[in-house]
Design an enzyme around this catalytic site. Structure first.
Site, PDB file in Angstrom:
ATOM      1  N   ASP A  23      82.485  25.666  28.628  1.00 33.13           N
ATOM      2  CA  ASP A  23      83.473  26.603  29.513  1.00 33.13           C
ATOM      3  C   ASP A  23      83.043  27.764  29.148  1.00 33.13           C
ATOM      4  OD1 ASP A  23      85.440  28.063  30.784  1.00 33.13           O
ATOM      5  OD2 ASP A  23      87.040  27.902  29.397  1.00 33.13           O
ATOM      6  N   ASN A  25      84.579  30.714  31.028  1.00 29.01           N
ATOM      7  CA  ASN A  25      85.874  32.223  31.321  1.00 29.01           C
ATOM      8  C   ASN A  25      86.948  31.207  31.009  1.00 29.01           C
ATOM      9  OD1 ASN A  25      85.481  29.735  33.123  1.00 29.01           O
ATOM     10  ND2 ASN A  25      85.540  31.465  34.582  1.00 29.01           N
ATOM     11  N   ASP A  31      80.971  25.381  33.133  1.00 34.85           N
ATOM     12  CA  ASP A  31      80.552  26.278  33.847  1.00 34.85           C
ATOM     13  C   ASP A  31      79.078  26.310  33.267  1.00 34.85           C
ATOM     14  OD1 ASP A  31      80.411  28.447  32.125  1.00 34.85           O
ATOM     15  OD2 ASP A  31      82.855  28.369  32.424  1.00 34.85           O
ATOM     16  N   ASP A 100      72.474  15.905  41.349  1.00 30.83           N
ATOM     17  CA  ASP A 100      73.081  14.729  41.445  1.00 30.83           C
ATOM     18  C   ASP A 100      72.628  14.806  43.701  1.00 30.83           C
ATOM     19  OD1 ASP A 100      74.029  11.924  41.304  1.00 30.83           O
ATOM     20  OD2 ASP A 100      75.080  13.055  38.695  1.00 30.83           O
ATOM     21  N   ASP A 199      72.827   9.027  44.229  1.00 29.19           N
ATOM     22  CA  ASP A 199      74.583   8.427  44.003  1.00 29.19           C
ATOM     23  C   ASP A 199      74.528   6.961  44.603  1.00 29.19           C
ATOM     24  OD1 ASP A 199      76.944   8.430  42.473  1.00 29.19           O
ATOM     25  OD2 ASP A 199      77.397   8.206  44.838  1.00 29.19           O
ATOM     26  N   GLU A 256      70.551   5.110  42.484  1.00 31.44           N
ATOM     27  CA  GLU A 256      71.660   4.241  41.651  1.00 31.44           C
ATOM     28  C   GLU A 256      71.574   2.834  41.822  1.00 31.44           C
ATOM     29  OE1 GLU A 256      76.852   4.679  39.721  1.00 31.44           O
ATOM     30  OE2 GLU A 256      75.866   5.979  41.899  1.00 31.44           O
ATOM     31  N   HIS A 329      78.222   8.554  32.572  1.00 28.65           N
ATOM     32  CA  HIS A 329      79.472   9.146  33.315  1.00 28.65           C
ATOM     33  C   HIS A 329      80.353   8.078  34.010  1.00 28.65           C
ATOM     34  CE1 HIS A 329      77.426   8.945  36.413  1.00 28.65           C
ATOM     35  NE2 HIS A 329      78.509   9.175  37.318  1.00 28.65           N
ATOM     36  N   ASP A 330      80.256   7.390  33.868  1.00 29.89           N
ATOM     37  CA  ASP A 330      80.723   6.320  34.130  1.00 29.89           C
ATOM     38  C   ASP A 330      80.636   4.854  33.188  1.00 29.89           C
ATOM     39  OD1 ASP A 330      80.739   6.899  36.908  1.00 29.89           O
ATOM     40  OD2 ASP A 330      78.621   6.470  37.477  1.00 29.89           O
TER      41      ASP A 330
END
Ligand code: NOJ
Ligand code: CA
Length: 568
Positions: A23, A25, A31, A100, A199, A256, A329-330
């Site tokens: 991050d 900000n 971000d 993605d 995806d 995927e 991420h899964d």
């Protein structure tokens, strides 16, 4: 700097979960500028491509996999100028970007869907899957729980969603919708994007008629994946998209494609296949009995993992480059999944790195894997953020497990494990942000002092070992062997995964011990290329029976003499 033209099998891909990387900000959400700030660290790691999880505007019901606008950037992540800068700055470091693409569904807040609901006569209504009637058309269960059908308010009409109800599925039968999709892809190609991760792409073909299915749970429903995943006819769409968008421009794609039967691989990644590569999840899901239910835990042994890898690699190598991954991420952290009680063992962590980098297939690393991150242990269901974790907790309770048991299963499998803020240092929020992060940090990892700063200058760290592995694969005498060599799994101790990689006259033997004690296993004499223990003789010798003793979690990469052809 001009980017080098690489073959897909020469890529080393690093997956970033933008919400949790850095991050800048002070809003507790990662971000694009945060990614730009760390590009030098990524270059030093040696990666060649970043797979960026969705950065589009989204209500974030499924953390960006519910896209509200495909051609814009979510204000949380920054602006389109930031995106252009990221592409440019990464390019200067010879790193390209893989976006993605979530094309099976949109968010229910996408303007197409809003129009479709407001006006059943609109062209957008034809972009989605609606069925008229007073009752749900059938009893399918969505991936995130509950019915796949959601009633349109004020009308006797239902829309279909494979995932959350905020993720209505698109109607690929409609040529006008397909044109819209191709334009989205063109938009990003014009911005310089040369790679896409597709995806849930094997969900896009739906049956002509919806039938009631035999229930497979106490809710009276049946998993929708039995019907809408890999449905016949799917390939027509995929080939068309490839022809129109990818093929002639040399775009790298990875599908995927959970549950894809091996006998269909040629159509997917063969010479005239629709993608460059596909993900095969069978090895990653070996700790659960069915791919979807986290509470149906499966007992497994090293030999089972070896078998799954062997079957997968031997099929894939007939056709294309394949992928090699342990996390995404899964998935939970591979340390906890594969090393279990020894999740924090440094040798074990490095051994897993050697396994991944030795296997055939383009390596995909997930952020934090290179530090040896471990799973968390959340103590209350309220600490879970992920839509799927919350559903799985409820489903486990429904199936008779206690709250404690249900939480245990979810801790082992929660997608939040991978999604916690990246631990850069030992500050309060791990240097990820100075504000309270959107998802709590992993306290168990913090207690064990797992962070980037502690590892970056330590030649013995997990991070440094990953750097060595990446450089072996990317720029050494062994690059060709590792990137494109054939793989063959070898006999040996049942707690060891052994295989050779071979190209032309060169051959490497890789041994990975999953045992927490010394084990004796078959080996061949040769020269050591890399080992996860420091004190190891470069000259690898075997006893009269051709055996060697591996220390706990030892991993070795050995240059051996190429076996005679008639041995093969
Ligand atoms: C697969 C993605 O990897 C996952 O994170 C997401 O929830 C579903 N597809 C739905 O888009
Ligand atoms: Ca931010």
């Amino acid at each position: 700097m001009k980017q080098q033209k690489r073959k897909p099998e020469q890529e080393i891909i690093y997956q970033i979960y933008p919400k949790s990387f850095q991050d800048t900000n002070h809003d507790g959400i990662g971000d694009l500028r945060g990614i730009i700030d760390h590009l030098d660290d990524l270059r030093d790691l040696g990666i060649t491509m970043i797979w960026l999880c969705p950065i589009y505007p989204s209500p974030m019901e499924d953390n960006g996999y519910d896209v509200a606008d495909y051609k814009a950037i979510h204000p949380h992540f920054g602006t389109m100028e930031d995106m252009d800068r990221l592409i440019e700055e990464a390019g200067k470091r010879d790193i390209s970007l893989m976006l993605d693409l979530v094309l099976n569904h949109t968010s229910s807040r996408h303007k197409w869907f809003e129009k479709a609901v407001q006006d059943p006569g609109s062209k957008e209504h034809g972009y989605y899957i609606f069925e008229k009637g007073k009752e749900e058309p059938n009893n399918l269960r969505s991936v995130f729980g509950g019915s796949v059908w959601e009633k349109v308010r004020g009308r006797n009409e239902y829309y279909f969603h494979s995932f959350g109800k905020g993720q209505p599925d698109l109607n690929w039968e409609n040529p006008a919708l397909r044109q819209e999709i191709y334009q989205i892809i063109e938009f990003w190609k014009e911005k310089g994007i040369k790679a896409f991760r597709m995806d849930a792409i094997n969900f896009i073909k739906k049956p002509e008629k919806w039938r009631r299915m035999e229930a497979d749970g106490p809710d009276g429903r049946c998993k929708c994946t039995k019907v809408v995943r890999n449905h016949p006819g799917l390939l027509d769409y995929l080939h068309e998209m490839n022809e129109k968008c990818f093929k002639s421009d040399g775009i790298v794609t990875v599908g995927e494609t959970a549950g894809l039967p091996y006998d269909q691989l040629e159509e997917y990644i063969g010479k005239n296949g629709c993608f460059t590569m596909v993900f095969d999840f069978r090895h990653a899901d070996l700790d659960i009995r069915s791919g979807d239910e986290w509470f149906s835990r499966a007992e497994w042994k090293t030999a089972d993992l070896k078998k799954r890898l062997e079957v997968s690699c031997s099929h894939i190598q007939k056709y294309g480059p394949g992928t090699s991954f342990l996390e995404n991420h899964d998935q939970p952290r591979v340390t906890t999944k594969y090393l279990r009680k020894d999740q924090d063992d440094p040798y074990g962590k490095k051994m897993l790195g050697m396994l991944q980098m030795g296997l055939r297939g383009v390596p995909f690393l997930f952020q934090g894997q290179e530090l040896g991150m471990i799973n968390f242990e959340r103590t209350d269901v309220s600490e879970l953020e992920d839509i799927s974790s919350i559903d799985q907790f409820g489903r486990a309770r429904e199936c008779g497990y206690s709250a404690e048991e249900a939480l245990h299963f979810v801790n082992l499998r929660s997608r939040d494990n991978a999604r916690v803020p990246y631990p850069w240092n030992e500050e309060k929020y791990g240097g990820f942000s100075d504000a309270d992060p959107w998802l709590a940090c992993n306290e168990q990892a913090q207690k064990r002092r797992i962070c980037f700063e502690n590892q970056k200058n330590d030649p013995d760290s997990v991070l440094s070992f990953y750097k060595k592995l990446i450089s072996l694969r990317k720029s050494s005498d062994w690059s060709d062997t590792l990137n494109a060599g054939r793989i063959r799994f070898e006999e040996g101790n049942e707690e060891v995964i052994a295989f050779t990689r071979q190209k032309e006259e060169k051959e490497l033997l890789v041994l990975c011990s999953f045992a927490d004690h010394p084990v004796k296993t078959l080996c061949r004499k040769g020269t050591l290329i890399l080992d996860n223990y420091k004190e190891t003789d470069m000259n690898v010798k075997v006893d009269e029976e051709g055996m060697i003793i591996l220390r706990p979690f030892e991993a070795m990469m050995i240059e051996t003499e190429k076996r005679r052809e008639n041995d093969e």
